[in-house]
Design a protein around this motif. Structure first.
Motif, PDB file in Angstrom:
ATOM      1  N   ALA A 213       0.840  -1.195   0.000  1.00 44.45           N
ATOM      2  CA  ALA A 213       0.000   0.000   0.000  1.00 44.45           C
ATOM      3  C   ALA A 213       0.875   1.244   0.000  1.00 44.45           C
ATOM      4  N   SER A 214       0.398   2.316  -0.633  1.00 42.25           N
ATOM      5  CA  SER A 214       1.141   3.571  -0.735  1.00 42.25           C
ATOM      6  C   SER A 214       0.463   4.659   0.075  1.00 42.25           C
ATOM      7  N   SER A 215       1.278   5.534   0.674  1.00 48.80           N
ATOM      8  CA  SER A 215       0.740   6.636   1.470  1.00 48.80           C
ATOM      9  C   SER A 215       0.294   7.810   0.603  1.00 48.80           C
ATOM     10  N   SER A 216       0.646   7.801  -0.687  1.00 50.94           N
ATOM     11  CA  SER A 216       0.309   8.924  -1.570  1.00 50.94           C
ATOM     12  C   SER A 216       0.000   8.422  -2.968  1.00 50.94           C
ATOM     13  N   ALA A 217      -0.868   9.165  -3.636  1.00 47.69           N
ATOM     14  CA  ALA A 217      -1.239   8.802  -5.004  1.00 47.69           C
ATOM     15  C   ALA A 217      -0.123   9.052  -6.007  1.00 47.69           C
ATOM     16  N   VAL A 218       0.960   9.732  -5.582  1.00 44.90           N
ATOM     17  CA  VAL A 218       2.060   9.963  -6.521  1.00 44.90           C
ATOM     18  C   VAL A 218       2.764   8.666  -6.889  1.00 44.90           C
ATOM     19  N   LEU A 219       2.541   7.629  -6.110  1.00 48.19           N
ATOM     20  CA  LEU A 219       3.225   6.354  -6.366  1.00 48.19           C
ATOM     21  C   LEU A 219       2.293   5.214  -6.024  1.00 48.19           C
ATOM     22  N   ASN A 220       2.195   4.229  -6.915  1.00 50.59           N
ATOM     23  CA  ASN A 220       1.377   3.067  -6.587  1.00 50.59           C
ATOM     24  C   ASN A 220       1.945   1.807  -7.219  1.00 50.59           C
ATOM     25  N   VAL A 221       1.532   0.695  -6.680  1.00 47.11           N
ATOM     26  CA  VAL A 221       1.891  -0.627  -7.190  1.00 47.11           C
ATOM     27  C   VAL A 221       0.643  -1.214  -7.818  1.00 47.11           C
ATOM     28  N   GLN A 222       0.718  -1.682  -9.050  1.00 48.06           N
ATOM     29  CA  GLN A 222      -0.455  -2.172  -9.773  1.00 48.06           C
ATOM     30  C   GLN A 222      -1.152  -3.265  -8.984  1.00 48.06           C
ATOM     31  N   GLY A 223      -2.445  -3.029  -8.715  1.00 46.98           N
ATOM     32  CA  GLY A 223      -3.229  -3.987  -7.970  1.00 46.98           C
ATOM     33  C   GLY A 223      -2.896  -4.033  -6.499  1.00 46.98           C
ATOM     34  N   ASN A 242       3.497   9.331 -10.582  1.00 49.12           N
ATOM     35  CA  ASN A 242       2.723  10.397 -11.221  1.00 49.12           C
ATOM     36  C   ASN A 242       2.625  11.579 -10.259  1.00 49.12           C
ATOM     37  N   LEU A 243       3.482  12.577 -10.442  1.00 48.41           N
ATOM     38  CA  LEU A 243       3.481  13.736  -9.549  1.00 48.41           C
ATOM     39  C   LEU A 243       2.167  14.498  -9.581  1.00 48.41           C
ATOM     40  N   ALA A 244       1.475  14.482 -10.709  1.00 49.41           N
ATOM     41  CA  ALA A 244       0.232  15.231 -10.829  1.00 49.41           C
ATOM     42  C   ALA A 244      -0.877  14.665  -9.950  1.00 49.41           C
ATOM     43  N   ALA A 245      -0.753  13.427  -9.535  1.00 45.65           N
ATOM     44  CA  ALA A 245      -1.805  12.794  -8.741  1.00 45.65           C
ATOM     45  C   ALA A 245      -1.888  13.352  -7.328  1.00 45.65           C
ATOM     46  N   ASP A 246      -0.816  13.952  -6.850  1.00 40.62           N
ATOM     47  CA  ASP A 246      -0.812  14.533  -5.503  1.00 40.62           C
ATOM     48  C   ASP A 246       0.201  15.674  -5.476  1.00 40.62           C
ATOM     49  N   ALA A 265       9.119   1.341   3.324  1.00 39.87           N
ATOM     50  CA  ALA A 265      10.234   1.951   2.596  1.00 39.87           C
ATOM     51  C   ALA A 265       9.719   3.218   1.930  1.00 39.87           C
ATOM     52  N   THR A 266      10.554   4.246   1.893  1.00 40.67           N
ATOM     53  CA  THR A 266      10.161   5.496   1.254  1.00 40.67           C
ATOM     54  C   THR A 266      10.738   5.583  -0.157  1.00 40.67           C
ATOM     55  N   VAL A 267       9.993   6.211  -1.039  1.00 36.06           N
ATOM     56  CA  VAL A 267      10.412   6.421  -2.433  1.00 36.06           C
ATOM     57  C   VAL A 267      10.124   7.876  -2.793  1.00 36.06           C
ATOM     58  N   ARG A 268      11.107   8.547  -3.379  1.00 35.05           N
ATOM     59  CA  ARG A 268      10.918   9.925  -3.821  1.00 35.05           C
ATOM     60  C   ARG A 268      10.634   9.933  -5.316  1.00 35.05           C
ATOM     61  N   VAL A 269       9.645  10.709  -5.720  1.00 33.03           N
ATOM     62  CA  VAL A 269       9.264  10.800  -7.124  1.00 33.03           C
ATOM     63  C   VAL A 269       9.890  12.061  -7.728  1.00 33.03           C
TER      64      VAL A 269
END
Length: 569
Positions: A213-223, A242-246, A265-269
């Motif tokens: 699960a992701s804490s922000s819409a800028v990053l997601n895992v399919q399904g 997708n930076l535009a998502a959040d 784990a954190t990921v920077r977009v």
């Protein structure tokens, strides 16, 4: 379907069944009704609800449970009377259709046709964990809930459970990382400069699905799922950025979950065209001897989208050499390169530049030996073998071989004033190769325990050095015992001990341990540590400033070298 979802199916099915029952009907009576058979009813069921599919006993009529075939015939499984026979129902003493033993009860809860599916959930095949199978003719790895497929846990109606079956290996999360990786907006793939990976503690016994699960819409895992194949222990996480998502954030925290195990784990977009800047140049400070090589690492603040060239320069250029540029490849953070110190000493800086920005590291280079003659490089006036365990080592710091046949080694006491009192002439054929050694020893050295490096010449008992103070010197064949220290026939002199009266410059005032020795430095900056185990250990012994105190260190353990020893440097 992940095994964790299956646990939700059973209670959900029970709730739907309850809601479909005649909960609003009046109490069951032998004869009931309002005298009206509403539309969709098969009889007067005693209420005014149309299409509720209930008969006047508030039981479901044939066909039962919304399937093609009932779990018997006319009467329903689940009451005193069986679904279609006079036998007692599944869950009681008698079977709801056959006389076969049930998987988990005395009698089987199924017949040829199943109560709830087209085909029966029972057969006469042995079940893995009960006498008879409650679902199919195939062995069940747990308790089957209606399929013929092997269950990897408690099956909820799927082919293979991604959880853990009774009798199989329990799987759990080991790690999820590394944290602090990057993804670029508008792309789908692995993170960089390292791929985000989910890892199990054990190899997967069957297909395993890990929720992410992701804490922000800028990053997601399919399904929201990552699949780990049977027999594998890890899988790379594919993310969509997708930076535009959040617009409020450029970072997301991903949470991996398997059963009760969670890892984050954190990921920077990054923006599609985000520019990288210089972050660090390490090490920040170095001090090296002439000719030494030192590795450097330059690092950016974010991985660039394309290969990025960084300019390098030395100020002043005489410090040594570095490549003109170094390249940080796309989607990576750093690059390495080497600096090689020049032959002359000095201080300055190494500068890295990118797009008008620069960072620097301080550089000090200590000059190498400019000595143009053979020197006394190491000596011991005593040793582990006693007062006669003595040696004098010579070193040739030049680029040419030197023939020292007939040269003299001489000794003088610490306080003598009438000249040297002992002399030994080196034998014919004594030659020192460039940057190599020559070892002269006493008879006591030859018999001393632990001296594994043999002497190239042996003075026997001709010289007997004072253990705590004295003088040794090297000179040409014509050098006499009475020649002064300033004589041109004298090549090198060392005065040691607190009262040595004729050293070069100042005497070496201290004394090494019994197992130690006096050793000449490789450069002015050499220390005991650098000469014994550090950067100067293999750089020879060519430093000669004509000051004994400044030119020598005290080795804790002697290290004599001879003509067969390795060339240095």
């Amino acid at each position: 379907m992940p095994w964790s979802f299956r646990q939700m199916l059973a209670p959900l099915s029970a709730l739907l069944l309850f809601m479909s029952a005649c909960g609003d009907d009046p109490e069951v009576r032998p004869v009931c009704g309002n005298g009206i058979v509403e539309a969709g009813e098969t009889c007067d069921d005693g209420n005014r609800n149309n299409n509720d599919n209930c008969d006047n006993s508030c039981r479901r009529p044939t066909p039962d449970a919304g399937t093609e075939e009932d779990a018997g015939t006319e009467d329903d499984a689940g009451t005193t009377e069986d679904a279609g026979t006079g036998e007692e129902d599944a869950g009681t003493t008698e079977d709801a259709g056959t006389g076969e033993d049930d998987a988990g009860t005395t009698e089987d809860a199924g017949t040829t046709e199943d109560a709830g599916t087209t085909e029966d959930g029972g057969s006469g095949e042995p079940d893995a964990g009960s006498d008879e199978d409650g679902g199919s003719g195939e062995p069940d790895a747990g308790t089957d809930a209606g399929t013929g497929e092997d269950d990897a846990g408690t099956d909820a109606g799927t082919d293979v459970d991604a959880g853990t079956d009774a009798g199989t290996v329990q799987v759990s999360l080991d790690s999820f990382g590394p944290t602090g990786t990057f993804a670029r907006t508008g792309t789908t793939g692995a993170t960089f400069p390292e791929a985000l990976t989910v890892r199990l503690r054990e190899d997967a016994p069957a297909e395993v699905w890990v929720e992410v699960a992701s804490s922000s819409a800028v990053l997601n895992v399919q399904g929201g799922l990552v699949r780990i194949a049977p027999g594998e222990r890890s899988a790379t996480v594919q993310v969509t950025a997708n930076l535009a998502a959040d617009p409020e954030t450029d970072k997301a925290t991903l949470t991996a979950r398997l059963g009760n195990d969670t890892r984050t784990a954190t990921v920077r977009v990054l923006a599609a065209d985000q520019a990288a800047e210089l972050a660090t140049l390490s090490p920040e400070v170095i001090s090296v001897s002439a000719g030494q090589t030192q590795g450097f690492t330059v690092e950016l603040d974010v991985p660039p989208a394309q290969d990025t060239v960084i300019q390098l320069a030395l100020e002043p250029a005489s410090l040594g050499t570095v490549p003109a540029t170094v390249t940080v490849t796309a989607n990576s953070l750093s690059a390495k390169f080497d600096f090689t110190a020049g032959s002359t000493g000095g201080e300055g800086q190494l500068v890295a530049a990118l797009n008008g920005q620069s960072i620097a590291a301080a550089v000090q280079v200590t000059a190498g030996s400019s000595t143009g003659h053979v020197v006394i490089s190491e000596f011991a006036p005593a040793g582990p073998g006693g007062s006669g365990d003595e040696f004098i080592e010579l070193y040739n710091p030049t680029s040419s071989a030197v023939d020292i046949s007939g040269w003299k080694l001489q000794y003088k006491s610490a306080t003598g004033t009438t000249g040297y009192n002992a002399s030994y002439t080196l034998p014919a054929g004594s030659v020192i190769a460039p940057r190599s050694y020559f070892l002269a020893v006493s008879s006591g050295y030859a018999s001393a325990s632990g001296n594994t490096v043999t002497g190239n010449a042996n003075w026997g008992g001709t010289i007997a050095m004072g253990g705590s103070a004295g003088h040794v010197r090297l000179g040409y064949p014509e050098m006499a015992l009475t020649d002064a220290i300033t004589s041109p026939l004298v090549v090198d002199t060392v005065g040691y001990g607190s009262n040595a009266n004729q050293p070069e410059g100042s005497r070496i005032a201290t004394v090494p341990p019994v197992a130690g020795s006096y050793e000449r430095k490789a450069s002015a900056a050499s220390t005991v540590e650098s000469m014994t185990t550090g950067a100067d250990a293999l750089l020879g012994n060519g430093h000669d400033s004509n000051d004994n105190s400044a030119d020598f260190i005290l080795r804790p353990t002697r290290q004599p070298q001879n003509a067969s020893s390795a060339v240095e440097p």
